[in-house]
Structures are given as structure tokens and as C-alpha cells.
Design a protein around this motif. Structure first.
Motif, short mmCIF file in Angstrom:
data_model
loop_
_atom_site.label_atom_id
_atom_site.label_comp_id
_atom_site.label_asym_id
_atom_site.label_seq_id
_atom_site.Cartn_x
_atom_site.Cartn_y
_atom_site.Cartn_z
N ALA A 10 0.81 -1.24 -0.07
CA ALA A 10 -0.07 0.02 0.08
C ALA A 10 0.93 1.36 0.01
CB ALA A 10 -0.83 -0.13 1.16
N PRO A 11 2.02 1.38 0.63
CA PRO A 11 2.75 2.35 0.84
C PRO A 11 3.33 2.79 -0.67
CG PRO A 11 3.09 1.22 2.65
CD PRO A 11 2.47 0.48 1.91
N ALA A 59 0.68 7.32 -6.68
CA ALA A 59 -0.48 7.97 -6.87
C ALA A 59 0.06 9.44 -6.29
CB ALA A 59 -1.65 7.71 -5.80
N ASP A 60 0.99 9.53 -5.76
CA ASP A 60 1.48 10.99 -5.32
C ASP A 60 2.29 11.48 -6.68
OD1 ASP A 60 0.45 10.94 -2.92
OD2 ASP A 60 2.28 10.33 -1.81
N ILE A 61 3.20 10.67 -7.01
CA ILE A 61 3.98 11.16 -8.26
C ILE A 61 3.05 11.10 -9.52
CG2 ILE A 61 5.71 10.54 -9.85
CD1 ILE A 61 7.06 8.69 -7.67
N ALA A 62 2.12 10.52 -9.65
CA ALA A 62 1.13 10.58 -10.79
C ALA A 62 0.39 12.11 -10.59
CB ALA A 62 0.28 9.45 -10.71
N ARG A 115 5.77 9.59 4.95
CA ARG A 115 4.71 9.04 5.76
C ARG A 115 4.28 7.73 5.15
NH1 ARG A 115 2.74 14.26 5.05
NH2 ARG A 115 1.54 13.70 3.55
N SER A 116 4.16 7.58 3.91
CA SER A 116 3.67 6.33 3.10
C SER A 116 4.68 5.10 3.91
CB SER A 116 3.60 6.34 1.79
OG SER A 116 2.96 7.67 1.43
N THR A 174 -3.59 -5.05 -6.43
CA THR A 174 -3.04 -4.82 -7.99
C THR A 174 -2.85 -3.49 -8.23
OG1 THR A 174 -3.91 -5.35 -10.20
CG2 THR A 174 -5.54 -4.58 -8.56
N THR A 175 -2.01 -3.63 -9.25
CA THR A 175 -1.52 -2.23 -9.46
C THR A 175 -2.03 -1.99 -11.05
OG1 THR A 175 0.36 -3.14 -10.47
CG2 THR A 175 0.82 -2.43 -8.40
N ASP A 176 -3.02 -2.61 -11.44
CA ASP A 176 -3.50 -2.37 -12.68
C ASP A 176 -4.90 -1.30 -12.42
OD1 ASP A 176 -2.18 -3.68 -14.71
OD2 ASP A 176 -3.18 -5.63 -14.21
#
Length: 253
Positions: free
Chosen positions: A176-177, A183-186, A229-230, A243-245
Motif C-alpha cells: 500500500a505505501p 499516486a503521489d507522483i502521478a 509517511r507512506s 493489484t497495480t492495474d
């Protein structure tokens, strides 16, 4: 950043046998002109999941180069598709369009990236990443579609591929981290693209806005606090179904 340099060298080594020299130069220019975020994130992911991993080992660097080359090739394809590169021709090459060479370079970059990941657990995911890119670019100009969001899907998908590649390289699964870091970079990529659109509307160049990754140093330094934090969050268990899709249509291949 040493890891960025290592990824760039590995990517260039993967295409070192390509001839003629003019084509190799086009490949090298594409590699040198692209942020190494995908490759570095592959290494970072492996390190976070296994601090003892040897990042100078040939195997992990090869996997990182595979992710990087796929991104380099798709990014170049996107750039060519959004512009009109066939208006410039090289007289020295008998009128051959430089864009034709760039298209060939983009195909080779993606193909070499596939080759480097072919025997890994993320081979299928690499294929899905390229297919998703093709679908996105096909619908990019449809009414009601946000072109910045669609273009940024490439960066998001490649980040997911990088995290998955780094994780599987050490026999683990994305946590999850790590997915939070993606998500942060995206978000940074898409926000930058949206900001560029706002600045470009008056000049009528919004369609040419680039959602590519910022340099590694800028990207990771802007995320330093959120990343820490992550990393403190508990990881997911191997069988938790993470999943990462990103979601796709039921009709997608």
C-alpha cells in the motif's frame, strides 16, 4: 543522482548493438532526453521491500532498464503523434523524414523493453501498459475527453509497472505505501500538465502540453515528506489481492 545514471547506462547498453549509427543516435537521444523516474522507482521499490538487494546487480538494473525503455518509446510515440514532425526532412539523407527515424526508434525502444522483461512476472503487465496507451491515444481527441488526464495515464501506468517490477525482482508484491507513492507522483505529473494547459490556452498550444515526468531529483524531493509517511504504513500481506492495474473496460483485451 547515481541511480538515475545507472538506469540510463543500463538503458543505453540495452540498445548498444543497434545500427546504423544514425538510428542508434536517435535511440540515445531519446534515452538521454527522458526523466529516469521509471527506472529509479523500480530500484527504489526493490530497496523498500528488500533493503539487502544489490542494486548494482545486472538483473535488477536490466529490469529497471526494461521499464525505462518502454516508457521512453511510448513517450516518444506520444510526442510524434501530437505534433506534425513530417514537415521537416533531412536533405542529407535524400529527403528522408527525420520523423520516420523517430518512429522506428520508438518501436525499438518499446521492443527492447519488452525483451528485457519477457521472462519476468511483469511481462503481461508490460503488454497491458502498451495496449492501454494505444486505447488512450485513440480516444484522446473524442468530445468530452480531457487530453491531459488521458496523456497522464501513461505516466501512471508506467509507475505501476515500475513498482510491480521492483517488487517481483525481490520476490515480493507491491505494498500500500508503494501504491500510495505511485499516486503521489502521478498527481504531480497531472497537476503539472494541467498547469501547462492553462498557460498554453492563450497561445493555442494546449494540445501540445507534455505530461512527462520531471527530473528524478525534482520528483522525489517534492515527495520527500509524503513518501516518509507512506513508508511508515503497514505493508499488505502477499495474498491480500492488491493489484497495480487501473480499471479497464470489460471489453478490453
Amino acid at each position: 543522482m547515481d541511480r538515475a545514471d545507472d538506469c540510463r547506462r543500463a538503458a543505453r547498453d540495452a540498445v548498444a548493438d543497434v545500427e546504423p549509427p544514425r538510428l542508434y543516435d536517435a535511440l540515445a537521444d531519446a534515452i538521454d532526453g527522458t526523466s529516469m523516474v521509471p527506472g529509479v522507482l523500480t530500484l527504489e521499490s526493490a530497496t523498500l521491500l528488500d533493503p539487502d538487494v544489490d542494486l548494482e546487480g545486472e538483473e535488477i538494473l536490466t529490469h529497471a532498464a526494461g521499464v525505462q525503455l518502454i516508457y521512453d518509446g511510448l513517450r516518444l510515440t506520444r510526442t510524434l503523434a501530437h505534433g506534425d514532425p513530417w514537415t521537416t526532412r533531412s536533405e542529407a539523407e535524400g529527403g528522408t523524414s527525420d520523423a520516420d527515424l523517430q518512429i522506428l526508434a520508438a518501436d525499438i525502444l518499446v521492443a527492447r523493453g519488452f525483451y528485457l522483461l519477457a521472462r519476468t512476472e511483469v511481462a503481461d503487465k508490460a503488454v497491458r501498459t502498451v495496449r492501454a496507451f494505444g486505447r488512450d491515444q485513440t480516444r484522446r481527441d473524442h468530445p468530452g475527453v480531457d487530453p491531459v488526464s488521458v496523456d497522464a495515464n501513461l505516466e501512471r501506468d508506467v509507475l505501476e509497472l515500475a513498482v510491480a517490477t521492483g517488487a517481483t525482482a525481490v520476490g515480493a508484491r507491491p505494498t500500500a505505501p508503494l501504491l500510495g507513492l505511485v499516486a503521489d507522483i502521478a498527481d504531480i505529473v497531472e497537476i503539472n500538465g494541467t498547469s501547462d494547459v492553462c498557460n498554453a490556452i492563450d497561445s493555442g498550444t494546449a494540445d501540445a502540453v507534455d505530461t512527462s515526468f520531471p527530473p528524478v531529483e525534482e520528483c522525489l524531493s517534492r515527495l520527500e515528506t509524503g513518501t516518509l509517511r507512506s513508508r511508515s504504513d503497514p505493508p499488505n500481506e502477499p495474498d491480500d489481492g492488491v493489484t497495480t492495474d487501473r480499471a479497464t473496460s470489460a471489453t478490453d483485451p
